[in-house]
Design an enzyme around this catalytic site. Structure first.
Site, PDB file in Angstrom:
ATOM      1  N   LYS A   1      27.711 -38.212  72.879  1.00  0.00           N
ATOM      2  CA  LYS A   1      27.421 -37.199  71.847  1.00  0.00           C
ATOM      3  C   LYS A   1      28.646 -36.968  70.966  1.00  0.00           C
ATOM      4  O   LYS A   1      28.545 -36.908  69.734  1.00  0.00           O
ATOM      5  CB  LYS A   1      26.964 -35.887  72.515  1.00  0.00           C
ATOM      6  CG  LYS A   1      25.586 -36.013  73.143  1.00  0.00           C
ATOM      7  CD  LYS A   1      25.182 -34.808  73.999  1.00  0.00           C
ATOM      8  CE  LYS A   1      23.851 -35.108  74.691  1.00  0.00           C
ATOM      9  NZ  LYS A   1      23.377 -34.027  75.557  1.00  0.00           N
TER      10      LYS A   1
ATOM     11  N   GLN B   1      25.935 -28.943  78.546  1.00  0.00           N
ATOM     12  CA  GLN B   1      25.227 -30.060  79.165  1.00  0.00           C
ATOM     13  C   GLN B   1      24.572 -29.607  80.475  1.00  0.00           C
ATOM     14  O   GLN B   1      25.194 -28.951  81.305  1.00  0.00           O
ATOM     15  CB  GLN B   1      26.213 -31.224  79.421  1.00  0.00           C
ATOM     16  CG  GLN B   1      25.566 -32.500  79.932  1.00  0.00           C
ATOM     17  CD  GLN B   1      24.629 -33.173  78.924  1.00  0.00           C
ATOM     18  OE1 GLN B   1      24.739 -32.964  77.712  1.00  0.00           O
ATOM     19  NE2 GLN B   1      23.709 -33.974  79.407  1.00  0.00           N
TER      20      GLN B   1
ATOM     21  N   ASP C   1      20.396 -27.651  70.694  1.00  0.00           N
ATOM     22  CA  ASP C   1      19.582 -28.310  71.721  1.00  0.00           C
ATOM     23  C   ASP C   1      18.121 -27.869  71.628  1.00  0.00           C
ATOM     24  O   ASP C   1      17.232 -28.531  72.172  1.00  0.00           O
ATOM     25  CB  ASP C   1      20.088 -27.895  73.120  1.00  0.00           C
ATOM     26  CG  ASP C   1      20.823 -29.010  73.839  1.00  0.00           C
ATOM     27  OD1 ASP C   1      20.540 -30.185  73.564  1.00  0.00           O
ATOM     28  OD2 ASP C   1      21.678 -28.688  74.686  1.00  0.00           O
TER      29      ASP C   1
HETATM   30  N1  GUN Z   1      20.818 -32.895  80.079  1.00  0.00           N
HETATM   31  C1  GUN Z   1      19.979 -33.954  79.889  1.00  0.00           C
HETATM   32  N2  GUN Z   1      19.569 -34.002  78.608  1.00  0.00           N
HETATM   33  C2  GUN Z   1      20.167 -32.966  77.973  1.00  0.00           C
HETATM   34  C3  GUN Z   1      20.137 -32.507  76.636  1.00  0.00           C
HETATM   35  O1  GUN Z   1      19.467 -33.044  75.752  1.00  0.00           O
HETATM   36  N3  GUN Z   1      20.901 -31.410  76.363  1.00  0.00           N
HETATM   37  C4  GUN Z   1      21.621 -30.771  77.330  1.00  0.00           C
HETATM   38  N4  GUN Z   1      22.322 -29.690  76.981  1.00  0.00           N
HETATM   39  N5  GUN Z   1      21.665 -31.179  78.581  1.00  0.00           N
HETATM   40  C5  GUN Z   1      20.931 -32.275  78.905  1.00  0.00           C
END
Ligand code: GUN
Length: 294
Positions: free
Chosen positions: A65, A109, A132
């Site tokens: 990311k 995350q 998100d």
């Molecule tokens: N864990 C797995 N996929 C995601 C996501 O898209 N965002 C976040 N914050 N955590 C995740």
């Protein structure tokens, strides 16, 4: 069968592949262009990524990311915290980022360690920085068709359907999985496009009977080979959200790809399908947050 530059098929007998890498590259050109325009107006889109603990898969995801932000000219900060960080300390950090004008998106995350309440963390993020799309305000906005951030994975799946010019109106879409992050928002987005939507889950009695009726199947379970070729209507569009390891340690989606591609009309691969699109839509959400801020 419709084909375009983001979907290709090696032979007429197999499904056209919706290439998430190629589509992402195209969308990221636009993201980079909009970022340059925003910077010229004095605003650099900024994303804060918080990782608590040392889950190796999460570490890879957050690195990807942050790298994607850099590649498109967005500012990002990666904050890594020890697994014993207290919930109060995490909430305090989110509060500070909510007030930081250089940050337009905040992402914690998931999963967070068990002693931290994930819902409390998600609700602590200011809805206008919830890139998100996990906040209850974002989920509610999607439910009633109001503007708000859309969860990145289902948003990416919709872009993939759009890329092949697929008209969902009146089609039967079957979503396998009911998570707050993928299954439920996916169903809402398909419904917004006037599909008839069925959500299947672990208590569904006859999954095959459902999927065989589907024009579009979105598999978001987190288990290899949940969707096999005998469960797919010829010509159906199959979107694979899964990212799993099989017993041999090989990366696989939720779909038995090699067999299903002999039956489906369109299919997304793993890797190279939904995964890159999820990150691309995170960039889109962060950029939109910065644009709204301006
Ligand atoms: N864990 C797995 N996929 C995601 C996501 O898209 N965002 C976040 N914050 N955590 C995740």
């Amino acid at each position: 069968m419709t084909t375009n530059q983001n979907a290709s098929n090696a032979s007429a007998d197999t499904a056209a592949v919706i290439d998430g890498v190629a589509l992402s590259a195209k969308l990221r050109e636009d993201i980079t262009r909009r970022t340059v325009a925003l910077k010229a107006r004095g605003v650099t889109p900024g994303l804060a990524v918080l990782l608590v603990g040392d889950n190796p898969a999460s570490a890879v995801y957050v690195r990807n990311k942050v790298k994607a932000c850099a590649d498109s000219g967005l500012h990002s900060v990666l904050e890594r915290y020890a697994a014993d960080m207290t919930e109060a300390a995490l909430l305090a950090r989110i509060d500070a980022l909510n007030k930081d004008p250089s940050i337009h998106g905040i992402l914690v995350q998931m999963p967070v360690p068990a002693h931290i309440d994930a819902n409390k963390v998600i609700e602590a993020i200011a809805p206008e920085k919830d890139v998100d799309g996990f906040h209850i305000a974002s989920a509610g906005a999607l439910m009633v068709g109001q503007p708000g951030f859309i969860s990145c994975t289902p948003y990416g799946c919709m872009k993939m359907l759009e890329s092949i010019g697929y008209d969902l109106r009146g089609k039967h879409a079957v979503v396998i999985g009911r998570s707050n992050i993928v299954g439920k928002p996916m169903a809402m987005l398909l419904l917004q496009k006037s599909a008839t939507v069925t959500i299947c889950h672990s208590a569904t009695q006859d999954l095959k009977a459902m999927t065989l009726q589907a024009d579009v199947i979105v598999a978001a379970v987190g288990k290899c080979n949940v969707l096999t070729a005998d469960m797919v209507k010829p010509g159906a569009v199959v979107i694979d959200v899964g990212m799993n390891r099989n017993p041999q340690g090989k990366l696989c989606g939720d779909v038995d790809y090699e067999a299903v591609r002999q039956v489906a009309g369109f299919i997304t691969p793993v890797p190279g399908g939904v995964g890159p699109m999820t990150i691309t839509m995170l960039l889109v959400n962060t950029l939109e947050s910065a644009e709204r801020h301006l």
